[in-house]
Enzyme design. Sequence first.
Site, PDB file in Angstrom:
ATOM      1  N   CYS A  55     -19.574 -26.047  69.960  1.00  0.00           N
ATOM      2  CA  CYS A  55     -20.591 -26.683  69.122  1.00  0.00           C
ATOM      3  C   CYS A  55     -22.003 -26.345  69.610  1.00  0.00           C
ATOM      4  O   CYS A  55     -22.340 -26.614  70.768  1.00  0.00           O
ATOM      5  CB  CYS A  55     -20.382 -28.197  69.155  1.00  0.00           C
ATOM      6  SG  CYS A  55     -21.703 -29.147  68.385  1.00  0.00           S
ATOM      7  N   TRP A  88     -12.037 -33.663  67.086  1.00  0.00           N
ATOM      8  CA  TRP A  88     -12.033 -32.976  68.387  1.00  0.00           C
ATOM      9  C   TRP A  88     -10.962 -33.556  69.302  1.00  0.00           C
ATOM     10  O   TRP A  88     -11.016 -34.731  69.630  1.00  0.00           O
ATOM     11  CB  TRP A  88     -13.386 -33.124  69.074  1.00  0.00           C
ATOM     12  CG  TRP A  88     -14.546 -32.474  68.387  1.00  0.00           C
ATOM     13  CD1 TRP A  88     -15.546 -33.108  67.683  1.00  0.00           C
ATOM     14  CD2 TRP A  88     -14.863 -31.078  68.371  1.00  0.00           C
ATOM     15  NE1 TRP A  88     -16.456 -32.184  67.229  1.00  0.00           N
ATOM     16  CE2 TRP A  88     -16.065 -30.924  67.637  1.00  0.00           C
ATOM     17  CE3 TRP A  88     -14.254 -29.937  68.903  1.00  0.00           C
ATOM     18  CZ2 TRP A  88     -16.667 -29.696  67.416  1.00  0.00           C
ATOM     19  CZ3 TRP A  88     -14.849 -28.707  68.691  1.00  0.00           C
ATOM     20  CH2 TRP A  88     -16.043 -28.588  67.960  1.00  0.00           C
ATOM     21  N   ARG A 124     -19.315 -39.486  61.023  1.00  0.00           N
ATOM     22  CA  ARG A 124     -18.396 -38.464  61.529  1.00  0.00           C
ATOM     23  C   ARG A 124     -18.268 -38.588  63.048  1.00  0.00           C
ATOM     24  O   ARG A 124     -19.176 -39.080  63.716  1.00  0.00           O
ATOM     25  CB  ARG A 124     -18.867 -37.063  61.138  1.00  0.00           C
ATOM     26  CG  ARG A 124     -18.786 -36.807  59.631  1.00  0.00           C
ATOM     27  CD  ARG A 124     -18.934 -35.340  59.303  1.00  0.00           C
ATOM     28  NE  ARG A 124     -17.853 -34.531  59.849  1.00  0.00           N
ATOM     29  CZ  ARG A 124     -16.642 -34.393  59.280  1.00  0.00           C
ATOM     30  NH1 ARG A 124     -16.381 -35.007  58.137  1.00  0.00           N
ATOM     31  NH2 ARG A 124     -15.715 -33.650  59.834  1.00  0.00           N
ATOM     32  N   PHE A 125     -17.146 -38.132  63.560  1.00  0.00           N
ATOM     33  CA  PHE A 125     -16.871 -38.225  64.994  1.00  0.00           C
ATOM     34  C   PHE A 125     -17.331 -36.939  65.678  1.00  0.00           C
ATOM     35  O   PHE A 125     -16.552 -36.026  65.916  1.00  0.00           O
ATOM     36  CB  PHE A 125     -15.379 -38.473  65.220  1.00  0.00           C
ATOM     37  CG  PHE A 125     -14.842 -39.688  64.514  1.00  0.00           C
ATOM     38  CD1 PHE A 125     -15.268 -40.961  64.868  1.00  0.00           C
ATOM     39  CD2 PHE A 125     -13.921 -39.564  63.481  1.00  0.00           C
ATOM     40  CE1 PHE A 125     -14.780 -42.086  64.217  1.00  0.00           C
ATOM     41  CE2 PHE A 125     -13.426 -40.680  62.829  1.00  0.00           C
ATOM     42  CZ  PHE A 125     -13.862 -41.945  63.193  1.00  0.00           C
ATOM     43  N   VAL A 127     -19.644 -34.390  68.451  1.00  0.00           N
ATOM     44  CA  VAL A 127     -20.160 -34.184  69.798  1.00  0.00           C
ATOM     45  C   VAL A 127     -21.555 -33.572  69.652  1.00  0.00           C
ATOM     46  O   VAL A 127     -21.833 -32.947  68.626  1.00  0.00           O
ATOM     47  CB  VAL A 127     -19.244 -33.236  70.614  1.00  0.00           C
ATOM     48  CG1 VAL A 127     -17.961 -33.932  70.994  1.00  0.00           C
ATOM     49  CG2 VAL A 127     -18.966 -31.923  69.885  1.00  0.00           C
ATOM     50  N   GLU A 142     -27.144 -37.819  69.166  1.00  0.00           N
ATOM     51  CA  GLU A 142     -28.056 -36.888  68.498  1.00  0.00           C
ATOM     52  C   GLU A 142     -28.603 -35.914  69.541  1.00  0.00           C
ATOM     53  O   GLU A 142     -29.395 -36.289  70.411  1.00  0.00           O
ATOM     54  CB  GLU A 142     -29.190 -37.656  67.810  1.00  0.00           C
ATOM     55  CG  GLU A 142     -30.347 -36.811  67.300  1.00  0.00           C
ATOM     56  CD  GLU A 142     -29.920 -35.620  66.474  1.00  0.00           C
ATOM     57  OE1 GLU A 142     -30.238 -34.482  66.853  1.00  0.00           O
ATOM     58  OE2 GLU A 142     -29.245 -35.834  65.437  1.00  0.00           O
TER      59      GLU A 142
END
Length: 320
Positions: A55, A88, A124-125, A127, A142
């Site tokens: 990510c 994830w 949303r889940f 990272v 964030e």
Amino acid sequence: MATRDVSHQADIAKMKTEADGSFKRLDASFRNCIEKGSQFEPEKDRYHLYVSYACPWATRTLIVRKLKGLEDFISVSVVSPRMGSDGWPFASVDPFPGADVDPLYNSQHIKDLYLSVALDYSGRFTVPVLWDKKGKTIVNNESSEIIRIFNTAFNHLLPKKYADVDLYPDTLKAKIDGLNEWIYPNINNGVYRAGFATTQEAYSAAVKQVFEALDKVEAILTANKTYIVGNQLTECDVRLWVTIIRFDPVYVGHFKCNIRDIRNGYPNINKWMKNLYWNNTAFKDCTNFDHIKTHYYWSHPAINPTRIVPIGPIPTIQPL
């Protein structure tokens, strides 16, 4: 654990686009800060960072953590790049090379952490997750705010050589903010707007904006320029770099951002990217191309239903 259906929050295959086929990213939900006198005091080994090497947003925080010498202050866990219907996963579910188990709670997925904090959580889940081990809660999810927390919150506890690293200096804030205003929507998120578009019109508009913005960056990064703003490394470099390093391996093919690639189409950007990768360990050490390529090509079945991960480009990044 919640009994309600949270699959639309975890499964990217259930992600909705706008009526015109365009992709709109939701805002992050946890927006607290680590600062003296607050609920979240700056303390050594109190905080934990959950990330994915794949990510770009999470990688921002990894890079700044290393640039600021915070490895001994903030521990890290890496999830598997294969984001499936439950989001994830940790290595306990998917033991992908380089992935970790959750050392704090043995969570199976990132979503377990969110739901342990708020059973009614509706976002949303994602990272990165900056976690407070003492309060057993999420401080912030964030990335743009986490890197600013890392930039200043622990300075009074750090050796001078790290405390003096300032990625958002007062003298350059206006320039950095001005660049972020168009680099984020048109490049960082622009590649996603192109890749996740579900109509030709939405894709065409987004991809055009990506390359118009890249053209602007290329003009800023003249042949002898090492950094984007001033003569020093700033958060602007970190924020843009995580997208550019993924561009040729992933976004050109997978997200159809193929008007030009970086290595052949943007010599100044390519030189800037390679310089940071090969000359600054914070950038190189936080980059895992296996995780990056596997994640995108495996985790988006609507775009790549065969889940075949391409071999190229070779080399993944060119030598200096």
